[in-house]
Write a protein that holds these residues in place. Structure first.
Motif, PDB file in Angstrom:
ATOM      1  N   LEU A  23     -56.845  53.538   8.990  1.00 56.25           N
ATOM      2  CA  LEU A  23     -56.715  52.226   8.359  1.00 56.25           C
ATOM      3  C   LEU A  23     -55.880  52.305   7.081  1.00 56.25           C
ATOM      4  N   PHE A  24     -56.028  53.415   6.331  1.00 60.22           N
ATOM      5  CA  PHE A  24     -55.319  53.542   5.058  1.00 60.22           C
ATOM      6  C   PHE A  24     -54.159  54.528   5.179  1.00 60.22           C
ATOM      7  N   GLU A  25     -53.422  54.414   6.280  1.00 60.19           N
ATOM      8  CA  GLU A  25     -52.380  55.402   6.527  1.00 60.19           C
ATOM      9  C   GLU A  25     -51.292  55.394   5.463  1.00 60.19           C
ATOM     10  N   GLU A  26     -51.093  54.231   4.783  1.00 63.65           N
ATOM     11  CA  GLU A  26     -50.003  54.209   3.795  1.00 63.65           C
ATOM     12  C   GLU A  26     -50.378  54.882   2.480  1.00 63.65           C
TER      13      GLU A  26
ATOM     14  N   LYS B 292     -52.529  46.400  16.904  1.00 65.37           N
ATOM     15  CA  LYS B 292     -51.566  47.191  17.674  1.00 65.37           C
ATOM     16  C   LYS B 292     -51.223  46.511  18.998  1.00 65.37           C
ATOM     17  N   ASN B 293     -52.222  45.975  19.631  1.00 67.27           N
ATOM     18  CA  ASN B 293     -52.033  45.299  20.905  1.00 67.27           C
ATOM     19  C   ASN B 293     -51.072  44.118  20.752  1.00 67.27           C
ATOM     20  N   LYS B 294     -51.261  43.372  19.640  1.00 69.57           N
ATOM     21  CA  LYS B 294     -50.369  42.232  19.381  1.00 69.57           C
ATOM     22  C   LYS B 294     -48.932  42.712  19.232  1.00 69.57           C
ATOM     23  N   GLU B 295     -48.768  43.779  18.484  1.00 67.62           N
ATOM     24  CA  GLU B 295     -47.418  44.313  18.261  1.00 67.62           C
ATOM     25  C   GLU B 295     -46.798  44.750  19.584  1.00 67.62           C
ATOM     26  N   ARG B 335     -49.391  55.227  12.682  1.00 67.91           N
ATOM     27  CA  ARG B 335     -50.516  56.142  12.844  1.00 67.91           C
ATOM     28  C   ARG B 335     -51.512  55.639  13.905  1.00 67.91           C
ATOM     29  N   VAL B 336     -51.755  54.322  13.883  1.00 69.04           N
ATOM     30  CA  VAL B 336     -52.710  53.768  14.847  1.00 69.04           C
ATOM     31  C   VAL B 336     -52.260  54.104  16.277  1.00 69.04           C
ATOM     32  N   ASN B 342     -57.449  58.720  20.457  1.00 72.00           N
ATOM     33  CA  ASN B 342     -58.654  59.149  19.731  1.00 72.00           C
ATOM     34  C   ASN B 342     -59.515  57.958  19.328  1.00 72.00           C
ATOM     35  N   LEU B 343     -58.811  56.913  18.872  1.00 73.04           N
ATOM     36  CA  LEU B 343     -59.564  55.741  18.401  1.00 73.04           C
ATOM     37  C   LEU B 343     -60.352  55.113  19.545  1.00 73.04           C
TER      38      LEU B 343
END
Lengths: 317, 541
Positions: A23-26, B292-295, B335-336, B342-343
């Motif tokens: 969530l805080f990747e930045e 992410k799905n929206k993107e 990153r997501v 994993n998520l």
């Protein structure tokens, strides 16, 4: 806030740490699965914001945050937990001096906004501390000159006149002490006595709840340090006092005289510190960060209405 | 929050009335075994009673057809009641507004009676003494004849019903029963005199004021000087006691409920945290993956646009779309995206964990199972341990030494309550880091033994004998009702088992539960098809 801001997440659940890191990747994110290893990280890195779980084996979140405060006072402390037991909430204010209390599961957007603001505060604090290379000697807790009258004044609001008299006679030798049973009257008194440093209110007051009163005081006069005394055991109220009211101490009645005295003394120190370094005043920071001084409201009731509206529209915890 | 002090106070009151109830039950049991009143240590009422009736009959020179037998140490073999019999008697008198009972005068010795000249005097004295006793006894005594007429009532009898003796003597006894039940009572009276009905037990009668009374009664058949059968009835007013009994039954329910709520409160805290933790990351992961799905959908839309532009658009449009796609793809691959596998996996794991907790909660509460059934104690302890799992987080070591044990006839939910209580106590007693709790089960003949052993701080000897007492607690106010172990005791007792404790300060504590496989005494009598199989039975009992 910059991408350089360093966050530290502490939780004994690795999947929480994984989720938060993504969530805080930045940000630059550090994680620790125990208080002990988190303290090691704090010693080695200038962490801006630390978010810790409360229920952890070996070292509880509050214990960890108390040590964190000593190791790295400029780091903003946030407690995040799956269950709000009252003692933990009260300790988080009084011992951990936390910035925010966040319940699991959290709201991602709110948490992000809270962390963004917390990073700003941390940066300014650090800048301020760095500018004052001759860091101001922190007034010590020793009061050898106890008989000397302080320039600071106290204000007590309680529905019980007898208690008020006791407070007055207890503190008057050192501090000019104002007492009243009316929060409305108290609210009008504060701008007239600019030396009022600490406002102590009971949670049950006529006209307005003590917690509401203190939230309004803090909003209108951010530099004033607030202390709530309460006989009821309400974790929800306590969380609100932390998050919305930036309350300095939360005293659960009955408490020994000595702890009230210590609370007042350290509240005065806190008041002096925030005068010297405005970045330590979280409420003032918050106000300048989120809105540009709209406290035009005159009466405490009017202000409360605005604040209630603002509270439900808050974008942070 | 609960006001523990207040609850404690009211429960203490309830407890007192339970004690009184037990005493009353003791009395009734004794009565059922033919001994009214029970032969308890002061034996005041008992000796008074038998003496009064026997002498009464003797003096009237009536052959007793059925007089209460001289009481022998009773067959009730119960433990002495919690309240002294004397104390109870005094209370009873006070409640009835009577005078304290005069000390029982021993009956005149046979020597005194038979010593020649003094015979008449001895008889006269004896009779006077007897009168005094009968008048002073708190037992109501009356004699009724075959025509339902009260031939004699003593003072206590009249007082119970609010009359003067003269208002009753010569009147039909039905004056003191509910008018609508007159026929029933007359029938009972006839049958009693005829010798094929007993009246031992509790009955409802009516006070002069119209108030309904509950009395405890027994009777004897005698033949009067007129040669006619008579009934001697002995009556005790237990109205207030029966109210108290009902009250205390309700209070006991409340007491159990309070303890349940308190244990529940502690469990909720732990479970809320246990569930909110996986909920925390699952929710967060889902929110991130949703974005992410929206993107990705946007990216897909761009791709479809590109397809049509390739067919019909200008090279410029295509180039523009391509760069848009590149940008969108760049955005997707953060990153997501990298962590998405994993998520997803950890989200499913989190949900599994929540599901597991819910299943355990259900297993623990046994809501969907029969109350009383063959129960696998090992399995019960397992599910209790799962539910108490959050307590061991601080590094407390739990050692399970289970042996195969036979099924025990038991209420599984109640067994779990006992195990949870012992485990929670053990957790509170041991050190958070070096604590060790051993749970051992074994079969021993027809019994199952469960031991919960900790290496905690131990219980000082002065507290050890009090730990099963209701409200005894060493925990601060609000952190325990002091009822847990007393309820555990009751539950085990109800199952015909035993719970024992051994402890050494600084070394640890060992609780031992012994349960009979048959679960003696626990079988609820109401279960024995006392009820009609039909919900709206026309065949009411």
């Amino acid at each position: 806030m910059s991408s350089q801001s360093k966050l530290l997440f502490v939780d004994d659940e690795p999947l929480i740490l994984q989720s938060l890191s993504v969530l805080f990747e930045e940000y630059t994110v550090f994680t620790a699965e125990s208080g002990a290893s988190a303290l090691e990280i704090l010693k080695q890195h200038a962490i801006d914001v630390v978010i810790s779980d409360q229920r952890m084996p070996q070292m509880s979140g509050i214990d960890f945050l108390r040590f964190a405060k000593e190791i790295s006072p400029n780091t903003i402390r946030i407690l995040m937990t799956g269950y709000a037991d009252l003692q933990a909430v009260v300790d988080s204010v009084n011992v951990g001096e936390i910035f925010r209390y966040v319940n699991k599961p959290w709201n991602a957007e709110k948490l992000k906004e809270t962390v963004r603001f917390a990073c700003t505060v941390a940066e300014q604090r650090r800048a301020m501390t760095a500018a004052k290379t001759m860091s101001p000697a922190v007034p010590s807790l020793q009061f050898s000159q106890a008989d000397e009258k302080s320039e600071y004044e106290l204000l007590f609001v309680d529905s019980n006149p007898k208690h008020l008299e006791q407070f007055k006679s207890f503190f008057e030798p050192k501090y000019k002490t104002h007492i009243t049973t009316s929060p409305v009257e108290a609210f009008d008194l504060i701008p007239k006595r600019i030396n009022i440093a600490v406002v102590v209110a009971d949670s049950t007051l006529p006209e307005i709840e003590g917690s509401d009163f203190l939230i309004a005081v803090k909003d209108k006069y951010p530099s004033v340090v607030t202390v709530l005394m309460t006989g009821s055991q309400d974790a929800k109220q306590a969380i609100r006092m932390i998050n919305e009211g930036s309350v300095y101490r939360y005293l659960v009645k009955p408490f020994p005289r000595e702890s009230l005295r210590l609370t007042i003394e350290s509240a005065i120190i806190n008041f002096k510190l925030s005068k010297q370094n405005p970045a330590t005043n979280l409420k003032a920071m918050e106000k300048s960060f989120f809105r540009s001084g709209d406290s035009s409201a005159r009466s405490v009731e009017e202000l409360l209405r605005t604040l209630r509206g603002a509270a439900s529209a808050r974008t942070t915890y | 929050m609960l006001d523990y002090k207040k609850i404690k106070k009211s429960l203490k009151k309830a407890l007192k009335s339970i004690e009184q109830m037990e005493l009353l039950e003791e009395l009734m049991r004794a009565q059922q075994t033919g001994q009214l009143p029970p032969n308890l240590s002061p034996r005041m009422l008992a000796s008074e009673f038998s003496m009064a009736t026997q002498q009464f009959i003797q003096q009237l020179q009536l052959p007793a057809s059925s007089a209460p037998t001289q009481s022998q140490p009773t067959a009730t073999n119960g433990e002495p009641p919690p309240m002294g019999y004397d104390e109870w008697l005094k209370k009873l008198q006070m409640r009835q507004g009577g005078q304290p009972i005069a000390p029982v005068t021993p009956s005149p010795s046979p020597a005194a009676i038979s010593s020649g000249a003094g015979v008449d005097e001895a008889v006269r004295q004896s009779e006077a003494r007897l009168r005094a006793i009968i008048d002073a006894t708190p037992l109501g005594i009356c004699i009724t004849n075959e025509h339902y007429i009260l031939e004699y009532v003593n003072k206590a009898y009249a007082e119970i019903y609010g009359y003067h003796p003269s208002e009753l003597i010569g009147q039909p006894f039905t004056k003191i029963v509910q008018p609508e039940k007159e026929a029933f009572w007359k029938d009972l009276h006839d049958k009693y005199l005829a010798g094929y009905k007993e009246i031992r037990g509790e009955w409802n009668t009516v006070h002069k004021s119209g108030k309904l009374l509950t009395i405890l009664a027994d009777a004897a058949r005698i033949i009067g000087t007129d040669g006619k059968p008579k009934k001697v009835t002995f009556v005790m007013d237990v109205t207030e006691l029966s109210h108290l009994r009902e009250e205390s039954r309700q209070n006991e329910v409340m007491m159990m409920q309070t303890e349940k709520m308190s244990s529940l409160g502690q469990m909720v805290a732990g479970l809320a945290h246990e569930m909110n933790t996986p909920l925390g990351f699952v929710k967060n992961n889902m929110e991130m993956l949703e974005t992410k799905n929206k993107e990705m959908k946007e990216l897909l839309a761009l791709y479809e646009k590109l397809r049509s532009q390739i067919m019909y658009g200008s090279p410029n449009d295509v180039a523009m779309l391509l760069s848009q796609i590149d940008n969108a793809a760049q955005k997707v691959k953060n990153r997501v995206w990298q962590e998405s596998d994993n998520l997803f996996r950890s989200s499913v794991e989190g949900i599994d964990r929540i599901q597991d907790l819910v299943i355990n909660l259900k297993n623990f509460s046994r809501l969907d199972e029969a109350d009383f059934k063959p129960t696998d104690i090992n399995e019960n302890i397992e599910s209790t341990l799962k539910i108490a799992g959050h307590l061991f987080k601080g590094g407390i070591q739990v050692i399970k030494e289970f042996s195969p044990v036979p099924l025990v006839q038991a209420f599984p939910a109640q067994m779990n309550q006992v195990f949870l209580n012992l485990i929670t106590n053990a957790v509170h007693a041991v050190d958070e880091r070096s604590g060790r709790i051993t749970i051992r089960t074994m079969a021993q003949g027809n019994q199952v033994i469960v031991k919960v052993i900790d290496n905690g701080k131990g219980i000082p000897p002065e507290n050890l004998k009090k730990i099963f007492d209701p409200f005894f607690t060493t925990k601060p106010v609000g952190q325990g009702t002091g009822l847990g172990l007393s309820i555990a005791y009751k539950i085990i007792e109800k199952h015909g088992g035993k719970i024992e404790v051994q402890s050494q300060v600084g070394r640890g504590t060992e609780f031992t539960i012994t349960l009979p496989v048959s679960g003696v005494g626990a079988t609820p009598s109401v279960k024995q098809s006392a009820h009609s199989p039909f919900a709206d039975s026309p065949f009411a009992e």
